[in-house]
Design a protein around this motif. Structure first.
Motif, PDB file in Angstrom:
ATOM      1  N   ARG A   1       0.857  -1.198   0.000  1.00  0.00           N
ATOM      2  CA  ARG A   1       0.000   0.000   0.000  1.00  0.00           C
ATOM      3  C   ARG A   1       0.888   1.241   0.000  1.00  0.00           C
ATOM      4  N   GLN A   2       2.027   1.136   0.656  1.00  0.00           N
ATOM      5  CA  GLN A   2       2.994   2.231   0.673  1.00  0.00           C
ATOM      6  C   GLN A   2       4.298   1.703   0.115  1.00  0.00           C
ATOM      7  N   GLY A   3       4.620   2.138  -1.042  1.00  0.00           N
ATOM      8  CA  GLY A   3       5.830   1.699  -1.723  1.00  0.00           C
ATOM      9  C   GLY A   3       5.878   2.367  -3.080  1.00  0.00           C
ATOM     10  N   PRO A   4       6.912   2.116  -3.830  1.00  0.00           N
ATOM     11  CA  PRO A   4       6.997   2.733  -5.159  1.00  0.00           C
ATOM     12  C   PRO A   4       5.932   2.167  -6.101  1.00  0.00           C
ATOM     13  N   GLU A   5       5.484   3.002  -6.990  1.00  0.00           N
ATOM     14  CA  GLU A   5       4.459   2.611  -7.958  1.00  0.00           C
ATOM     15  C   GLU A   5       4.931   1.444  -8.824  1.00  0.00           C
ATOM     16  N   GLU A   6       6.228   1.370  -9.087  1.00  0.00           N
ATOM     17  CA  GLU A   6       6.765   0.295  -9.923  1.00  0.00           C
ATOM     18  C   GLU A   6       6.545  -1.077  -9.287  1.00  0.00           C
ATOM     19  N   PHE A   7       6.681  -1.175  -7.966  1.00  0.00           N
ATOM     20  CA  PHE A   7       6.456  -2.456  -7.281  1.00  0.00           C
ATOM     21  C   PHE A   7       4.983  -2.846  -7.379  1.00  0.00           C
ATOM     22  N   LEU A   8       4.105  -1.874  -7.134  1.00  0.00           N
ATOM     23  CA  LEU A   8       2.667  -2.146  -7.216  1.00  0.00           C
ATOM     24  C   LEU A   8       2.280  -2.556  -8.634  1.00  0.00           C
ATOM     25  N   ARG A   9       2.792  -1.848  -9.628  1.00  0.00           N
ATOM     26  CA  ARG A   9       2.471  -2.173 -11.019  1.00  0.00           C
ATOM     27  C   ARG A   9       2.932  -3.581 -11.374  1.00  0.00           C
ATOM     28  N   MET A  10       4.125  -3.960 -10.921  1.00  0.00           N
ATOM     29  CA  MET A  10       4.632  -5.307 -11.196  1.00  0.00           C
ATOM     30  C   MET A  10       3.688  -6.362 -10.624  1.00  0.00           C
ATOM     31  N   ILE A  11       3.228  -6.154  -9.405  1.00  0.00           N
ATOM     32  CA  ILE A  11       2.344  -7.134  -8.758  1.00  0.00           C
ATOM     33  C   ILE A  11       1.001  -7.196  -9.470  1.00  0.00           C
ATOM     34  N   VAL A  12       0.418  -6.045  -9.783  1.00  0.00           N
ATOM     35  CA  VAL A  12      -0.888  -6.020 -10.454  1.00  0.00           C
ATOM     36  C   VAL A  12      -0.777  -6.630 -11.855  1.00  0.00           C
ATOM     37  N   VAL A  13       0.278  -6.306 -12.590  1.00  0.00           N
ATOM     38  CA  VAL A  13       0.496  -6.889 -13.917  1.00  0.00           C
ATOM     39  C   VAL A  13       0.592  -8.404 -13.802  1.00  0.00           C
ATOM     40  N   HIS A  14       1.328  -8.889 -12.805  1.00  0.00           N
ATOM     41  CA  HIS A  14       1.481 -10.332 -12.600  1.00  0.00           C
ATOM     42  C   HIS A  14       0.116 -10.990 -12.376  1.00  0.00           C
ATOM     43  N   GLU A  15      -0.685 -10.410 -11.511  1.00  0.00           N
ATOM     44  CA  GLU A  15      -1.994 -11.004 -11.202  1.00  0.00           C
ATOM     45  C   GLU A  15      -2.954 -10.880 -12.384  1.00  0.00           C
ATOM     46  N   LEU A  16      -2.896  -9.776 -13.119  1.00  0.00           N
ATOM     47  CA  LEU A  16      -3.738  -9.635 -14.310  1.00  0.00           C
ATOM     48  C   LEU A  16      -3.352 -10.658 -15.385  1.00  0.00           C
ATOM     49  N   ALA A  17      -2.070 -10.951 -15.507  1.00  0.00           N
ATOM     50  CA  ALA A  17      -1.619 -11.924 -16.509  1.00  0.00           C
ATOM     51  C   ALA A  17      -2.254 -13.292 -16.269  1.00  0.00           C
ATOM     52  N   HIS A  18      -2.609 -13.576 -15.017  1.00  0.00           N
ATOM     53  CA  HIS A  18      -3.265 -14.853 -14.704  1.00  0.00           C
ATOM     54  C   HIS A  18      -4.672 -14.941 -15.298  1.00  0.00           C
ATOM     55  N   LEU A  19      -5.239 -13.832 -15.741  1.00  0.00           N
ATOM     56  CA  LEU A  19      -6.533 -13.896 -16.427  1.00  0.00           C
ATOM     57  C   LEU A  19      -6.403 -14.670 -17.733  1.00  0.00           C
ATOM     58  N   ARG A  20      -5.249 -14.552 -18.373  1.00  0.00           N
ATOM     59  CA  ARG A  20      -4.995 -15.236 -19.652  1.00  0.00           C
ATOM     60  C   ARG A  20      -4.182 -16.504 -19.505  1.00  0.00           C
ATOM     61  N   GLU A  21      -3.155 -16.450 -18.684  1.00  0.00           N
ATOM     62  CA  GLU A  21      -2.214 -17.568 -18.532  1.00  0.00           C
ATOM     63  C   GLU A  21      -2.225 -18.034 -17.085  1.00  0.00           C
ATOM     64  N   LYS A  22      -2.652 -19.251 -16.865  1.00  0.00           N
ATOM     65  CA  LYS A  22      -2.760 -19.761 -15.487  1.00  0.00           C
ATOM     66  C   LYS A  22      -1.404 -20.150 -14.894  1.00  0.00           C
ATOM     67  N   ASP A  23      -0.518 -20.724 -15.696  1.00  0.00           N
ATOM     68  CA  ASP A  23       0.762 -21.217 -15.211  1.00  0.00           C
ATOM     69  C   ASP A  23       1.861 -20.180 -15.375  1.00  0.00           C
ATOM     70  N   HIS A  24       2.872 -20.264 -14.533  1.00  0.00           N
ATOM     71  CA  HIS A  24       4.041 -19.407 -14.636  1.00  0.00           C
ATOM     72  C   HIS A  24       5.002 -20.006 -15.666  1.00  0.00           C
ATOM     73  N   ASP A  25       4.636 -19.875 -16.930  1.00  0.00           N
ATOM     74  CA  ASP A  25       5.461 -20.421 -17.999  1.00  0.00           C
ATOM     75  C   ASP A  25       5.969 -19.279 -18.884  1.00  0.00           C
ATOM     76  N   LYS A  26       6.583 -19.642 -19.994  1.00  0.00           N
ATOM     77  CA  LYS A  26       7.178 -18.636 -20.881  1.00  0.00           C
ATOM     78  C   LYS A  26       6.124 -17.645 -21.390  1.00  0.00           C
ATOM     79  N   ALA A  27       4.970 -18.149 -21.790  1.00  0.00           N
ATOM     80  CA  ALA A  27       3.904 -17.273 -22.293  1.00  0.00           C
ATOM     81  C   ALA A  27       3.440 -16.299 -21.208  1.00  0.00           C
ATOM     82  N   PHE A  28       3.367 -16.771 -19.976  1.00  0.00           N
ATOM     83  CA  PHE A  28       2.953 -15.927 -18.857  1.00  0.00           C
ATOM     84  C   PHE A  28       3.916 -14.753 -18.693  1.00  0.00           C
ATOM     85  N   TYR A  29       5.211 -15.056 -18.632  1.00  0.00           N
ATOM     86  CA  TYR A  29       6.200 -14.000 -18.419  1.00  0.00           C
ATOM     87  C   TYR A  29       6.339 -13.084 -19.640  1.00  0.00           C
TER      88      TYR A  29
END
Length: 183
Positions: A120-148
């Motif tokens: 909640r308190q941190g740099p925007e870049e850290f928050l964006r990385m986490i949100v992007v990661h979780e949003l990517a799970h909408l399309r790709e369920k596994d942590h594979d090459k396509a996910f990253y």
């Protein structure tokens, strides 16, 4: 002989649980910066101030804007919020859950994204990385090459932000003070 080397490497990386997947050279650099008491200073200098996303509504709006920009045709996210239990219970930075329910004659899925309250308190870049990661799970369920690849498409500096987030967690894990407010 080989098994003793493996056990030794595991014991050495045990003090850096967030960096286990990284090279021994990078772990050595992190360990040296921790020993010198400079890891927090370097991160604070690299990432100026904290972001302004403080409420669950603001986090929801933030995630929706990223989803609209990159994942228009992905499933609907019904809830996005900061969760103070994630870090302790799941040992995660964020969490994507999907609940399927039968509604009439069709199956409907509800997606939720939860982000550890620590961010909640941190740099925007850290928050964006986490949100992007979780949003990517909408399309790709596994942590594979396509996910990253999808993560890197939504945030070109995804891997650097993930490393720096892990370095920050390492800083906190070794008794460092929160760098951006009361974490």
């Amino acid at each position: 002989m080989a098994s003793s080397r493996i056990r030794g490497a595991t014991a050495v990386s045990a003090d850096l649980p967030y960096l286990r997947a990284y090279s021994p050279a990078l772990q050595g650099q992190a360990r040296a910066l921790l020993g010198q008491g400079r890891l927090g200073e370097i991160l604070a200098r690299k990432y100026g101030g904290a972001h302004g996303v403080r409420s669950d509504k603001a986090l929801y709006d933030y995630a929706q804007e990223l989803k609209q920009r990159y994942l228009r045709n992905a499933g609907t996210v019904s809830k996005v919020l900061f969760d103070n239990k994630i870090h302790v219970v799941h040992h995660a930075l964020g969490l994507h859950t999907s609940v399927s329910r039968v509604q009439g004659g069709r199956l409907a899925a509800k997606h939720e994204i939860r982000v550890a309250t620590l961010f909640r308190q941190g740099p925007e870049e850290f928050l964006r990385m986490i949100v992007v990661h979780e949003l990517a799970h909408l399309r790709e369920k596994d942590h594979d090459k396509a996910f990253y690849q999808l993560c890197a498409h939504m945030e070109p500096d995804y891997h650097q932000f993930e490393l720096d987030t892990r370095l920050y967690l390492t800083h906190l894990d070794h008794g460092g003070e929160p760098l951006w407010g009361d974490a």
